[in-house]
Design a protein around this motif. Structure first.
Motif, short mmCIF file in Angstrom:
data_model
loop_
_atom_site.label_atom_id
_atom_site.label_comp_id
_atom_site.label_asym_id
_atom_site.label_seq_id
_atom_site.Cartn_x
_atom_site.Cartn_y
_atom_site.Cartn_z
N GLY A 100 0.80 -1.23 0.00
CA GLY A 100 0.00 0.00 0.00
C GLY A 100 0.83 1.26 0.00
N VAL A 101 2.14 1.15 0.28
CA VAL A 101 3.03 2.32 0.27
C VAL A 101 3.70 2.39 -1.10
N GLU A 102 3.23 3.32 -1.92
CA GLU A 102 3.74 3.46 -3.28
C GLU A 102 3.84 4.94 -3.63
N PHE A 103 4.91 5.30 -4.35
CA PHE A 103 5.07 6.66 -4.86
C PHE A 103 5.57 6.56 -6.30
N MET A 104 5.21 7.55 -7.09
CA MET A 104 5.67 7.56 -8.48
C MET A 104 6.07 8.96 -8.88
N GLY A 105 7.18 9.06 -9.61
CA GLY A 105 7.63 10.32 -10.19
C GLY A 105 8.01 10.07 -11.63
N LEU A 106 8.04 11.15 -12.41
CA LEU A 106 8.39 11.03 -13.83
C LEU A 106 9.32 12.17 -14.19
N HIS A 107 10.50 11.81 -14.71
CA HIS A 107 11.42 12.83 -15.19
C HIS A 107 10.86 13.48 -16.45
N GLU A 108 10.98 14.78 -16.55
CA GLU A 108 10.44 15.48 -17.72
C GLU A 108 11.12 15.03 -19.01
N GLU A 109 12.39 14.63 -18.90
CA GLU A 109 13.16 14.31 -20.10
C GLU A 109 12.76 12.96 -20.72
N ASN A 110 12.09 12.10 -19.95
CA ASN A 110 11.74 10.75 -20.42
C ASN A 110 12.97 9.94 -20.85
N ASN A 111 14.11 10.22 -20.23
CA ASN A 111 15.32 9.46 -20.52
C ASN A 111 15.43 8.26 -19.59
N THR A 112 16.31 7.31 -19.96
CA THR A 112 16.49 6.11 -19.16
C THR A 112 17.13 6.44 -17.82
#
Length: 1003
Positions: free
Chosen positions: A63-75
């Motif tokens: 139940g403990v989950e976090f998500m982020g996304l780099h703007e660059e969409n790079n690996t």
């Protein structure tokens, strides 16, 4: 005022819509697509996974989950947690560094990107001068050490990412301290590893790719020891007490090195090639874990003999005489060990090995005998075999839920009973209001039952249909069996297995009745299995029946695959859902529609040739209906002949372009010279092709030709107890909709319960409706006298729904790809219709009835249609008046597989595949929302055996924050006061002059 209102604009209804409908993408279930990096914080007990698309996901307790996304969409190449902080640093393949923090907002923690930074070299320097290859967050939490391809090690201040140029460790400075006969300039190229001394934070170990290892004194800025390896270096690992370290190498060897207190040239204690003497693959990472009994755990990735096992993805564990090479079916990305991180303890005492492979996460229990795998509560490998269909069932009764869990627990006896070891953070989301199941059908003939009630999609039970059929593989084969003397000691782990024994086993349709426990499953080769739940293992015969959908029509010849061969005699089944009857469609085409009525004990099935009805209580076929049109030759070629269909559609597209070009030329009257016309035609061709690629099909709703292919394809089947013959008597009925816009209705005569086994079920065709525009029928629904959809079978018997109103007139709703149409029953006269926006090329792909409850009051709820279109939009349409309530963009229109995989729930939620291994969950309801809500508190920092000097300003700041809080955990008040103080200081002339003089003095 009324005349100024837009037609149909009702303020009360608008307020109610706000209370009912809201679109949210809430959580991603499954395994991250194309993972590329792994990190772990022993302090927070959180794991981080980075992907090739630039996503970063953090996981702790269930139940403990976090998500982020780099703007660059790079690996994402590397992930490193800052010691004793709620912060982490990511390195991307564009050489940028990003600082992320877990901050509390609105009573829950959130993952936010704080800073980004790219290391830049002097003008004219090559990219390799600053290409980061190794990252070391120092335990002081003030700096990062960045090793590069050029051999330079840069020091970067945190959190500002300011480069401290005076502290850079250059190859020249390293070479000054090493005897010339031992080393040259090329030995200090490419920093492979940086490791801080576990007992002395003023010393770091630097490993260079060519084998040179240096122990560097940060205080005196010099090398105190150097170690010369004879092989290319892959990685380094300190032993807990700091007296030794381990290096692993490209040739499949690892070496122990002692670190003496004097400056004598150290010699290696031991060099080992665990799988020699033959040439071996590189050991890319190694752990040396101490234990109380004196025997260490040596855990490493790779090292297998190249010739025989060069294609294996393995991690080996050695503990005394016990040795196992865990063999993974996909490439190993990275791994870590969970062990005692308390500096006060003397030994590591490892408890678990956590491995991130390309297609799954595997956790091995190192405490239990035999080192079994741990059943993961999340990050399930949904695509262990490719998903072919899905089916959602809401509000499962407790008894059925417990029986499914019981069947699943008997399958999991080989798993470890160890509690999940990654348990950081606290789940503060409310408990799910009901029990929901998501069933996924797979290419290998299995059906998996997932607990979809909350944030974690957890596997409850796996059903296999393979035992009914004869296939090349024996289901009793055990891939984990090992001979006693087999070397290397490989052991298969994980569930990912992309290879199917026979593609005909693939599951295409699933229907579960939650009240009776009956389950119907249909497959690629025309097989329909009806099952019931049994709490014990059983051995019994499976009854067979054949349904000839062509009804011996002449001139048709099936060119597709053969049917699956069945086993003779009794078959042994595990506890759980066990098949008791098999209906085989002929020709053995893919089953395209399925319906089960558990109260009447009937199952209906459809293919591209027709549909049939089977009585699974008497185990006899009631009737079959052939829906083939004389032009439906493609329906007889099977799924492997679709290339012809593609060629035909392309040919038709180009013909349309040519026709429109000719007609436009005629309209122009042939004016202009030949070259202008040719140029215009070429431009038109180019524009038309671009339009084909980028824009949805744009055309008005028009009648389709009866010669279009696959008109007999059965798209939907529906059971209803309604008025079909006259308005005085209702009767059971079966409705079928086809790809050619035809709706068939059959009256059914089901004997009463006391004569159910004695008298046959009879069926008679009562209606046939042909839609004028001949668009495919994707949904059929009957509304009762209160304009409410008819309840599910047995729903009224279980007191979970009101009895349908059989006094008023019923209505039939037919949903085609292009319009919604309401007919009165029993006369089937058109009453109402809603056309979709034709010029947008909008077509219905999925439709279901969903119940929406108000978030303001529990007393109000309503049934509406949730509709997914080929443009990826979701529309909510009211019943019975077919008014568009709201529209939301949900899925990209180019994501054809995502649109095809979408499944709605009964209460306004939905799932669709965003990759082969991940479901995106969304909600259309304000009331039913399943999303992660969790908090990560800063644990108490245990006193270390070394002290870092702090400036007076930092100590004061720490006191103002209070104990146990990091800069990232400051509240809004502290941030505001900080900004005010900064503003006041910058407006003070004396302070500004002092800053200026300091900067000039620094220059």
């Amino acid at each position: 005022m009324r005349r100024f209102l837009r037609p149909g604009h009702d303020p009360v209804r608008e307020r109610l819509k706000r209370d009912l409908f809201q679109f949210n993408k809430t959580v991603e279930h499954g395994f991250p697509h194309q993972p590329s990096a792994l990190g772990y914080s022993p302090f927070l007990r959180l794991m981080a996974i980075g992907t090739r698309s630039g996503a970063i996901k953090l996981y702790g307790a269930p139940g403990v989950e976090f998500m982020g996304l780099h703007e660059e969409n790079n690996t994402v190449m590397q992930i490193h947690f800052i010691p004793d902080q709620c912060q982490l640093v990511t390195l991307l393949d564009d050489n940028s560094l990003h600082l992320w923090s877990l901050k509390q907002h609105g009573g829950a923690s959130e993952l936010r990107e704080e800073h980004r930074f790219t290391l830049k070299g002097p003008p004219g320097s090559p990219p390799s001068a600053t290409q980061v290859t190794a990252v070391l967050p120092h335990s002081s939490r003030e700096v990062l050490y960045l090793g590069t391809e050029s051999g330079n090690i840069f020091v970067v201040e945190l959190p500002s990412f300011r480069v401290l140029e005076d502290r850079t460790i250059t190859p020249e400075a390293v070479l000054q301290r090493i005897p010339e006969d031992n080393c040259n300039r090329r030995s200090c190229e490419l920093v492979e590893a940086l490791r801080e001394h576990p007992k002395n934070p003023d010393q770091i170990l630097i490993g260079y790719s060519r084998g040179l290892i240096v122990l560097w004194d940060l205080q005196n800025n010099k090398a105190t020891h150097h170690f010369l390896g004879s092989q290319q270096l892959e990685n380094l690992y300190w032993q807990r007490d700091g007296s030794k370290f381990i290096s692993c190498h490209y040739d499949g060897s690892y070496t122990q090195w002692p670190v003496s207190s004097d400056n004598r040239q150290p010699e290696p204690l031991e060099n080992t090639v665990p799988y020699g003497p033959f040439p071996c693959k590189a050991i890319s990472k190694i752990y040396w874990q101490t234990t109380k009994n004196g025997l260490p755990y040596i855990i490493f990735q790779g090292g297998m003999p190249r010739a025989s096992y060069g294609d294996r993805h393995s991690i080996s564990v050695i503990h005394g005489s016990q040795q196992t090479a865990f063999d993974f079916t996909s490439r190993v990305i990275d791994f870590f060990i969970i062990f005692s991180s308390d500096p006060a303890t003397e030994f590591d005492d490892p408890s678990a090995l956590v491995v991130l492979a390309e297609e799954e996460l595997v956790v091995i229990d190192l405490k239990s005998a035999g080192w079994p795998a741990v059943h993961p509560p999340y990050l399930a490998s949904l695509h262990c075999s490719a998903i072919t269909c899905s089916h959602h069932v809401s509000n499962i009764p407790l008894k059925l839920w417990e029986r499914i869990i019981s069947a699943g627990s008997k399958q999991n006896i080989h798993y470890s009973s160890m509690p999940w070891p990654i348990d950081g953070g606290t789940n503060i989301a409310p408990d799910p209001p009901q029990r929901d199941l998501l069933l996924t059908g797979h290419e290998d003939g299995t059906v998996r039952f997932w607990d979809a009630s909350g944030v974690c999609l957890h596997l409850l039970y796996k059903l296999s249909t393979v035992r009914v059929f004869l296939t090349d593989a024996d289901p009793n084969d055990n891939m984990n069996t090992l001979g006693e003397d087999e070397w290397p000691p490989l052991r298969k782990v994980g569930t990912f297995d992309p290879y199917s024994d026979d593609p005909r086993l693939g599951i295409q349709k699933i229907y579960l009745c939650k009240y009776s426990g009956y389950l119907a499953v249909a497959g690629t080769a025309g097989q329909v299995l009806v099952m019931e739940l049994n709490d014990e293992d059983a051995e019994h015969m499976v009854d067979h029946a054949e349904a000839d959908l062509l009804q011996d029509q002449e001139g048709y010849r099936w060119k597709g695959h053969e049917k699956l061969k069945t086993r003779d005699g009794p078959v042994r089944f595990e506890a759980g859902f066990q098949p008791f009857v098999l209906v085989q469609c002929q020709p053995p085409a893919v089953v395209t529609s399925l319906a089960l009525h558990s109260e009447w004990k009937l199952v209906a099935f459809g293919t591209s040739h027709g549909f049939g009805l089977f009585d699974h209580q008497q185990k006899r076929l009631v009737f079959v209906k052939c829906t083939l049109h004389p032009s439906d030759q493609l329906a007889l070629e099977g799924p492997l002949s679709r290339v012809k269909s593609l060629k035909k559609s392309l040919r038709q597209s180009f013909r349309r372009i040519r026709r429109s070009r000719v007609s436009s030329r005629k309209r122009r009257g042939g004016s202009g010279n030949a070259s202008e016309v040719q140029e215009a035609n070429a431009k038109f061709d180019q524009d038309a092709l671009q339009e084909m690629e980028l824009a949805p099909v744009q055309r008005k709703i028009e009648a389709r030709s009866a010669e279009d292919s696959f008109t007999g394809f059965v798209r939907t089947l529906y059971f209803a107890d309604t008025f079909l013959r006259d308005s005085s008597r209702h009767c059971p009925s079966l409705w079928a909709g086809t790809n050619g816009g035809t709706v068939y209705a059959f009256c059914l005569r089901v004997p009463p319960a006391e004569r159910r086994m004695d008298e046959p079920v009879r069926a008679e065709q009562a209606k046939e409706i042909q839609l004028m525009h001949r668009a495919p029928v994707v949904g059929i629904l009957v509304l009762d006298g209160r304009s409410t959809p008819l309840p599910e079978p047995l729903e009224v018997a279980h007191d979970l729904s009101k009895s349908p109103d059989m006094q008023g007139s019923h209505q039939l709703l037919v949903v085609s790809e292009e319009q919604f149409k309401v007919f009165t029953l029993p006369k089937v006269s058109s009453k109402l219709k809603l056309k979709l926006t034709a010029l947008e090329g909008c077509r219905v792909r999925k439709v279901t009835v969903a119940n929406f409850g108000s978030c303001k009051t529990d007393d109000y709820s309503e049934n509406d249609l949730a509709v997914l279109t080929n443009l990826g939009d979701i529309q909510i349409i009211s019943l019975p008046f077919l008014k568009l309530q709201i529209r939301y963009p949900c899925i990209r229109k180019e994501d054809v597989s995502g649109i095809a995989s979408c499944v709605f729930t009964k209460y306004g939620q939905g799932f669709y595949l965003i990759s082969p291994s991940e479901f995106e969950r969304f909600s259309l309801s304000t009331k039913w929302l399943v999303e992660p809500r969790c908090i990560v508190d800063m644990p108490e920092v245990t006193s270390n055996n070394h002290v870092h000097n702090k400036s007076g300003t930092e100590n004061a700041a720490r006191k103002s924050r209070g104990p146990g809080k990091s800069p990232g955990d400051c509240g809004e008040d502290e941030r505001k006061s900080g900004r005010l103080m900064e503003h006041a200081l910058l407006n003070d002339e004396k302070v500004l002059k002092e800053i200026q003089s300091t900067l000039e003095g620094g220059r």
